[in-house]
Design a protein around this motif. Structure first.
Motif, PDB file in Angstrom:
ATOM      1  N   GLY A   1      -0.004   3.717  17.699  1.00  0.00           N
ATOM      2  CA  GLY A   1      -1.416   3.391  16.832  1.00  0.00           C
ATOM      3  C   GLY A   1      -1.437   3.766  15.386  1.00  0.00           C
ATOM      4  N   PHE A   2      -2.187   3.689  14.660  1.00  0.00           N
ATOM      5  CA  PHE A   2      -2.239   4.027  13.060  1.00  0.00           C
ATOM      6  C   PHE A   2      -3.533   4.353  12.751  1.00  0.00           C
ATOM      7  CE2 PHE A   2      -2.875  -0.475  12.650  1.00  0.00           C
ATOM      8  CZ  PHE A   2      -3.511  -0.641  11.706  1.00  0.00           C
ATOM      9  N   VAL A   3      -3.695   4.962  11.523  1.00  0.00           N
ATOM     10  CA  VAL A   3      -4.908   5.209  10.847  1.00  0.00           C
ATOM     11  C   VAL A   3      -4.541   4.764   9.484  1.00  0.00           C
ATOM     12  CG1 VAL A   3      -4.766   7.791  10.618  1.00  0.00           C
ATOM     13  CG2 VAL A   3      -6.917   6.374  10.557  1.00  0.00           C
ATOM     14  N   GLN A   4      -5.300   4.344   8.743  1.00  0.00           N
ATOM     15  CA  GLN A   4      -4.940   4.069   7.465  1.00  0.00           C
ATOM     16  C   GLN A   4      -6.206   4.612   6.566  1.00  0.00           C
ATOM     17  OE1 GLN A   4      -3.089   0.869   4.293  1.00  0.00           O
ATOM     18  NE2 GLN A   4      -4.201  -0.040   6.095  1.00  0.00           N
ATOM     19  N   LEU A   5      -5.915   5.664   5.549  1.00  0.00           N
ATOM     20  CA  LEU A   5      -6.856   6.048   4.715  1.00  0.00           C
ATOM     21  C   LEU A   5      -6.619   5.647   3.306  1.00  0.00           C
ATOM     22  CD1 LEU A   5      -6.029   9.678   5.961  1.00  0.00           C
ATOM     23  CD2 LEU A   5      -7.976   8.244   6.718  1.00  0.00           C
ATOM     24  N   TYR A   6      -7.841   5.332   2.625  1.00  0.00           N
ATOM     25  CA  TYR A   6      -7.764   4.799   1.339  1.00  0.00           C
ATOM     26  C   TYR A   6      -8.789   6.167   0.399  1.00  0.00           C
ATOM     27  CZ  TYR A   6      -6.420   0.240   2.427  1.00  0.00           C
ATOM     28  OH  TYR A   6      -5.947  -0.753   3.033  1.00  0.00           O
ATOM     29  N   PRO A   7      -8.005   6.427  -0.699  1.00  0.00           N
ATOM     30  CA  PRO A   7      -8.811   7.435  -1.492  1.00  0.00           C
ATOM     31  C   PRO A   7      -9.825   6.856  -2.240  1.00  0.00           C
ATOM     32  CG  PRO A   7      -6.826   6.635  -2.835  1.00  0.00           C
ATOM     33  CD  PRO A   7      -6.932   5.983  -1.378  1.00  0.00           C
ATOM     34  N   MET A   8     -10.931   7.671  -2.394  1.00  0.00           N
ATOM     35  CA  MET A   8     -12.246   7.454  -3.083  1.00  0.00           C
ATOM     36  C   MET A   8     -12.512   8.794  -3.827  1.00  0.00           C
ATOM     37  SD  MET A   8     -13.969   4.242  -2.041  1.00  0.00           S
ATOM     38  CE  MET A   8     -15.512   4.794  -2.622  1.00  0.00           C
ATOM     39  N   PHE A   9     -13.522   8.708  -4.834  1.00  0.00           N
ATOM     40  CA  PHE A   9     -13.914   9.714  -5.552  1.00  0.00           C
ATOM     41  C   PHE A   9     -15.401   9.769  -5.571  1.00  0.00           C
ATOM     42  CE2 PHE A   9      -9.598   8.515  -6.792  1.00  0.00           C
ATOM     43  CZ  PHE A   9      -9.169   9.612  -6.777  1.00  0.00           C
ATOM     44  N   SER A  10     -16.045  10.950  -5.459  1.00  0.00           N
ATOM     45  CA  SER A  10     -17.150  11.091  -5.562  1.00  0.00           C
ATOM     46  C   SER A  10     -17.594  11.823  -6.825  1.00  0.00           C
ATOM     47  CB  SER A  10     -17.831  11.971  -4.371  1.00  0.00           C
ATOM     48  OG  SER A  10     -19.142  12.302  -4.477  1.00  0.00           O
ATOM     49  N   SER A  11     -18.644  10.986  -7.551  1.00  0.00           N
ATOM     50  CA  SER A  11     -18.907  11.498  -8.864  1.00  0.00           C
ATOM     51  C   SER A  11     -20.037  12.668  -8.776  1.00  0.00           C
ATOM     52  CB  SER A  11     -19.629  10.229  -9.724  1.00  0.00           C
ATOM     53  OG  SER A  11     -18.944   9.417 -10.026  1.00  0.00           O
ATOM     54  N   VAL A  12     -20.607  12.500  -7.734  1.00  0.00           N
ATOM     55  CA  VAL A  12     -21.952  13.273  -7.223  1.00  0.00           C
ATOM     56  C   VAL A  12     -21.143  14.812  -7.110  1.00  0.00           C
ATOM     57  CG1 VAL A  12     -23.896  14.118  -6.035  1.00  0.00           C
ATOM     58  CG2 VAL A  12     -23.713  12.135  -6.988  1.00  0.00           C
ATOM     59  N   ARG A  13     -20.348  14.764  -6.088  1.00  0.00           N
ATOM     60  CA  ARG A  13     -19.355  16.138  -5.872  1.00  0.00           C
ATOM     61  C   ARG A  13     -18.527  16.545  -6.512  1.00  0.00           C
ATOM     62  NH1 ARG A  13     -18.540  14.132   0.536  1.00  0.00           N
ATOM     63  NH2 ARG A  13     -19.563  16.022   1.360  1.00  0.00           N
ATOM     64  N   THR A  14     -17.982  15.653  -7.609  1.00  0.00           N
ATOM     65  CA  THR A  14     -16.679  15.734  -8.553  1.00  0.00           C
ATOM     66  C   THR A  14     -15.440  15.999  -7.718  1.00  0.00           C
ATOM     67  OG1 THR A  14     -17.426  17.768  -8.901  1.00  0.00           O
ATOM     68  CG2 THR A  14     -18.143  16.261 -10.339  1.00  0.00           C
TER      69      THR A  14
ATOM     70  N   ARG B   1       0.748  -1.117   0.075  1.00  0.00           N
ATOM     71  CA  ARG B   1       0.068  -0.031  -0.039  1.00  0.00           C
ATOM     72  C   ARG B   1       1.088   1.138   0.052  1.00  0.00           C
ATOM     73  NH1 ARG B   1      -2.288  -4.043  -0.116  1.00  0.00           N
ATOM     74  NH2 ARG B   1      -1.907  -3.348  -2.451  1.00  0.00           N
ATOM     75  N   LEU B   2       1.871   1.369   0.838  1.00  0.00           N
ATOM     76  CA  LEU B   2       2.762   2.366   1.001  1.00  0.00           C
ATOM     77  C   LEU B   2       3.695   2.520  -0.470  1.00  0.00           C
ATOM     78  CD1 LEU B   2       4.047   1.912   4.595  1.00  0.00           C
ATOM     79  CD2 LEU B   2       2.192   3.750   3.670  1.00  0.00           C
ATOM     80  N   ARG B   3       4.117   1.326  -0.792  1.00  0.00           N
ATOM     81  CA  ARG B   3       4.840   1.574  -2.117  1.00  0.00           C
ATOM     82  C   ARG B   3       4.060   2.003  -3.182  1.00  0.00           C
ATOM     83  NH1 ARG B   3       7.236  -3.691  -5.269  1.00  0.00           N
ATOM     84  NH2 ARG B   3       8.537  -2.595  -6.853  1.00  0.00           N
ATOM     85  N   PHE B   4       3.061   1.706  -3.370  1.00  0.00           N
ATOM     86  CA  PHE B   4       2.261   1.884  -4.648  1.00  0.00           C
ATOM     87  C   PHE B   4       1.498   3.270  -4.421  1.00  0.00           C
ATOM     88  CE2 PHE B   4       3.035  -2.678  -5.206  1.00  0.00           C
ATOM     89  CZ  PHE B   4       3.822  -2.570  -6.222  1.00  0.00           C
ATOM     90  N   GLY B   5       1.504   3.786  -3.093  1.00  0.00           N
ATOM     91  CA  GLY B   5       0.777   5.016  -3.071  1.00  0.00           C
ATOM     92  C   GLY B   5      -0.757   4.676  -2.906  1.00  0.00           C
ATOM     93  N   GLU B   6      -1.112   3.516  -2.637  1.00  0.00           N
ATOM     94  CA  GLU B   6      -2.454   3.121  -2.478  1.00  0.00           C
ATOM     95  C   GLU B   6      -3.278   3.572  -1.220  1.00  0.00           C
ATOM     96  OE1 GLU B   6      -2.081  -0.496  -5.519  1.00  0.00           O
ATOM     97  OE2 GLU B   6      -2.224  -1.017  -3.108  1.00  0.00           O
ATOM     98  N   SER B   7      -2.535   3.877  -0.244  1.00  0.00           N
ATOM     99  CA  SER B   7      -3.108   4.315   0.973  1.00  0.00           C
ATOM    100  C   SER B   7      -2.291   5.412   1.674  1.00  0.00           C
ATOM    101  CB  SER B   7      -3.520   3.265   2.106  1.00  0.00           C
ATOM    102  OG  SER B   7      -2.336   2.802   2.515  1.00  0.00           O
ATOM    103  N   VAL B   8      -2.813   6.138   2.578  1.00  0.00           N
ATOM    104  CA  VAL B   8      -1.793   6.964   3.515  1.00  0.00           C
ATOM    105  C   VAL B   8      -2.284   6.398   4.664  1.00  0.00           C
ATOM    106  CG1 VAL B   8      -1.725   9.284   4.550  1.00  0.00           C
ATOM    107  CG2 VAL B   8      -2.128   8.954   1.911  1.00  0.00           C
ATOM    108  N   VAL B   9      -0.994   6.189   5.352  1.00  0.00           N
ATOM    109  CA  VAL B   9      -0.801   5.659   6.804  1.00  0.00           C
ATOM    110  C   VAL B   9      -0.186   6.703   7.756  1.00  0.00           C
ATOM    111  CG1 VAL B   9      -0.304   3.936   8.448  1.00  0.00           C
ATOM    112  CG2 VAL B   9      -0.986   3.160   6.081  1.00  0.00           C
ATOM    113  N   LEU B  10      -1.010   7.232   8.797  1.00  0.00           N
ATOM    114  CA  LEU B  10      -0.659   8.166   9.604  1.00  0.00           C
ATOM    115  C   LEU B  10       0.011   7.268  10.848  1.00  0.00           C
ATOM    116  CD1 LEU B  10      -3.034  10.884   9.362  1.00  0.00           C
ATOM    117  CD2 LEU B  10      -0.758  10.647   8.201  1.00  0.00           C
TER     118      LEU B  10
END
Length: 154
Positions: free
Chosen positions: A68-81, A49-58
């Protein structure tokens, strides 16, 4: 970001040097959700995930220890563009719970998403996770009536 407790909690974006400590916490997180211990698998998952930039880990440090940690994954909102983020994983080591680490991670995740220009950030938890739900409400998150559905392939 620092939270005032007896020992300061600092949050930073995870990098390669954090991988081993994060893998141990990630494995504990997976076990919390009923998965068998598998440290090599946890390490490989995070590394990819880190190597390919597929998530952000804090990562949170409470004093010198990774707490501790938190892992975030990107998504996209078509409605909100716009981009949104899914807070998929949040875990705090048992030894540092109730010391403000989870709240510091939540706040850091929200700051990250806001600074990234995202339209929002969301998460999902089980209805019986009362402690987490109370934390989220206290941090200003709101619960909605949306029902998530899933289709599993494994």
């Amino acid at each position: 970001m620092t939270v005032g407790t007896r020992t300061a909690t600092t949050i930073s974006r995870a990098g390669p040097a954090d991988l081993d400590a994060l893998a141990a916490l990630f494995d504990a997180y997976r076990q919390f959700y009923g998965q068998a211990p598998d440290l090599p698998r946890a390490r490989q998952w995070l590394r990819e995930r880190l190597r390919f930039g597929e998530s952000v880990v804090l990562v949170a440090r409470h004093g010198p220890a990774v707490a501790g940690f938190v892992q975030l994954y990107p998504m996209f909102s078509s409605v909100r563009t716009s981009r949104t983020w899914i807070l998929n994983d949040l875990y705090v080591d048992a030894a540092t719970r109730r010391m403000g680490v989870a709240r510091a991670l939540l706040d850091a995740a929200a700051t990250f998403a806001r600074e990234d220009g995202a339209a929002g950030i969301s998460l999902e938890t089980t209805r019986d996770n009362a402690a987490a739900r109370a934390l989220y409400r206290d941090a200003g998150w709101r619960e909605d009536a949306t029902r998530w559905y899933s289709l599993s392939f494994a």
